[in-house]
Write an enzyme that holds these catalytic residues in place. Sequence first.
Site, PDB file in Angstrom:
ATOM      1  N   GLU A 178     -16.501  19.101   5.723  1.00 23.69           N
ATOM      2  CA  GLU A 178     -15.549  19.530   6.736  1.00 23.69           C
ATOM      3  C   GLU A 178     -15.447  21.046   6.921  1.00 23.69           C
ATOM      4  O   GLU A 178     -15.115  21.493   8.015  1.00 23.69           O
ATOM      5  CB  GLU A 178     -14.154  18.973   6.386  1.00 23.69           C
ATOM      6  CG  GLU A 178     -14.067  17.457   6.408  1.00 23.69           C
ATOM      7  CD  GLU A 178     -14.248  16.887   7.802  1.00 23.69           C
ATOM      8  OE1 GLU A 178     -13.880  17.559   8.789  1.00 23.69           O
ATOM      9  OE2 GLU A 178     -14.785  15.763   7.914  1.00 23.69           O
ATOM     10  N   SER A 458      32.184 -28.991  -7.130  1.00 24.80           N
ATOM     11  CA  SER A 458      32.684 -29.046  -8.513  1.00 24.80           C
ATOM     12  C   SER A 458      32.208 -27.908  -9.401  1.00 24.80           C
ATOM     13  O   SER A 458      32.602 -27.839 -10.573  1.00 24.80           O
ATOM     14  CB  SER A 458      32.289 -30.389  -9.146  1.00 24.80           C
ATOM     15  OG  SER A 458      32.941 -31.454  -8.477  1.00 24.80           O
TER      16      SER A 458
END
Length: 782
Positions: A178, A458
Amino acid sequence: MKIMPFIIFGLIAVIFTVLATAIFSGVYIARLNKEVKAKFGGKRWELPGRIYARPLELYSGLDLSKKDLIRELDLMEYAKVDNPDVAGSFSEKGNVVELFTRSFKFEDGEKSSRYLGIKFGGKMIESITDLENDTPVELIRLDPCLIGSFYPTHHEDRLFLSFDDTPDILIDTLLAVEDRQFYDHYGVSPSGILRALFRNLQKGGKVEGGSTLTQQLAKSFFLTHEKTYKRKINEILIAILLEFNYKKKEILQAYLNGVYLGQDGSRAIHGAAMGSLFYFGRSLKFLQPYETAMIVGLLKGPSQYDPRRFPKKAVARRNLVLDAMVSQDIIHKDAASDYKKKPLDIVKGSKRGKNRFPAFLGLVLRQLKEQYRNEDIRTEGLRIFTTFDPQVQIDCETAMVASVAKLEKKHKLPKGELQAGIIVTSTNTNDILAVIGDRNPRFQGFNRAVDAKRPIGSLVKPAIYLRALEDFKLYTLTSFIDDSKIVIEDADKDRGKWIPKNYDRKYHGRIPLYFALVHSYNASTVRLGRALGLDGVFETIKKLGMKRTLKPYMSALLGACPMAPLEVARMYQTLASGGFLSRISTIRGVYTKEGVPLKRYPLTVKQNFNPGSVFLLNKILQAVVVEGTARQLRNLLPKDLGIAGKTGTTNDLRDSWFAGFTGNRLGVVWIGRDDNKPCELTGASGALRVWAAMMKSIKIEPLELPQPENVIWTAIDPETGFKLEQTCESAIAIPFIKGSEPVEMLPCPETEILETEQEHSNKDNKDKKSKSLFMDWLKEIF
């Protein structure tokens, strides 16, 4: 002479224009420089929060099969190979797993990678050997499984990479491809621009860019992708300002962390560190040169050279990068020739971007928001260590899915209508190990385990009986209560007269307190709750761990109060802990991306109940499993586990519940329908069976209730509750809180034949039958 004034005015105009342009340019550059320093000097990236499971600790004698270890290694994205030679890989050879662990920064420090041989004997680890020096290993902690991430709004995923941790070969390769003059220019390379211009003119199109690496950073970090002269001028100016204000290594670090390298669904892969994991399943320092070349090659076009979609293009691009590495003496040409023959070796598909356990992660996020801003959770790169147990979660998911489908088929219910909400915790540490919020465990939506507040039936009853047992001078296990018909006028103001009925449609008269809860009788429970007072009962529910304020009305005594499975789990966790309230949590610790601890979540406990009262209640809950509403468990799981639990069923069979605990695990299961139509299942026929299938699939231990110091055992007559001599044949030892045991002594019934222990042992298998089944299970429990 007349033209002189025009010349003078012209010069003045030129000078003024130059000065104005210079001033304007200076002001513009100064403002631009301020913006550059503000943005680049602040938080440069939003880093997602990472959520980790509990780390798996291995040692000789651990109850863990080879299959289970490999399953967890797969979740951790370890690569299965023939010969593990890099961190994050393993091999399977007979009863031995060779494992090259990853290094990891734990809460207590960095643990380096190791090469291990783990030998199995049956479903247990027999030995662990360090294969590098052939020495035994007592304990090894593996890097934890990454189970998800909390992403920023734009869904960028990256791992921060410091310059010092960046491999030299990556930097050298990047610059070779690059920007070969990176260390020689000041942001812009005139020679590079001229060279690119010449080649583009020569080829009749754009074949080479003249931008430096710094310009690329300026464009991606500060600017849009529009192609205008203004943007190009700003790009050049920003590049120069970056070079002026920051060191080269800071620019390189920013570039390597910011580059876009691919897409994983909605997740954008940014930065070389995340790219390495996404494509190779390993960190950068473990990449081979040809793999580094592929990462750098992707910078030209992550979509165009996607190795999964276009492998031939990716290989060609990688090979060009290898040539560049040779030209810059990074690798030898012979090595490059060998590397060009290598396959890409891309991992099939990373699971890191997928939140595979959405219900658990949703609960983690909720608990984090109690301490942190949502923005910080998603952008600061926090490392969140949780209590999540992948083995428990996956086994429970598998059991739940199969059980729900079986229930629909057996009871001829509409396919796909039943839903589930499940919480599993550790009774020893109060850690939440697994959460299931939908019958499809991968569903990322409504979390029924946390948000589905349904009547619990319950399941509320143990709170009522605990409130009674706390007043041990008035109530013991053998205190008689009334289970006859009860009529309550104006019970809840808007419902008028209320007559609670038992599930068997019968009334049972005068019965012992424990018998009423074992068989979940409604009439006696309501009468007991009214005698205790609603305020006292609901205060007990709060002390058990209920955070919300519930309205104290009579029908709530039978579970009309809505709760989520998580809330029920808090209550039953307090029972499993012997009456000690502790926050059940999904989080162990939160750390910054650098490893600095922000908050720990230590185990804090508060004694909310008399340990003796909770012991007595838990004895009843064990009896529920032996001979009560949950007795089917004894046909589904080993009888010697001593499980304590309670079923719950609501009106018209709309909700099916079961909450229970063993010696090490607690589980709460809700089964029902989202449209609130009847699911046609009781707690015993629905949720209990799912609970049993889950517990059968995970490792559970028997429940052995530790006896508190304030509990004594006294021999009584189970039919009258009076004290008996221990030698009486019908005598049963029952636990009492000291000071509440019966004092009045009855003689042994005259019909009994008293015998010494020695005489009894000499009889030839002439066992006497108990007077009733009631006495059989009573003896088993007490």
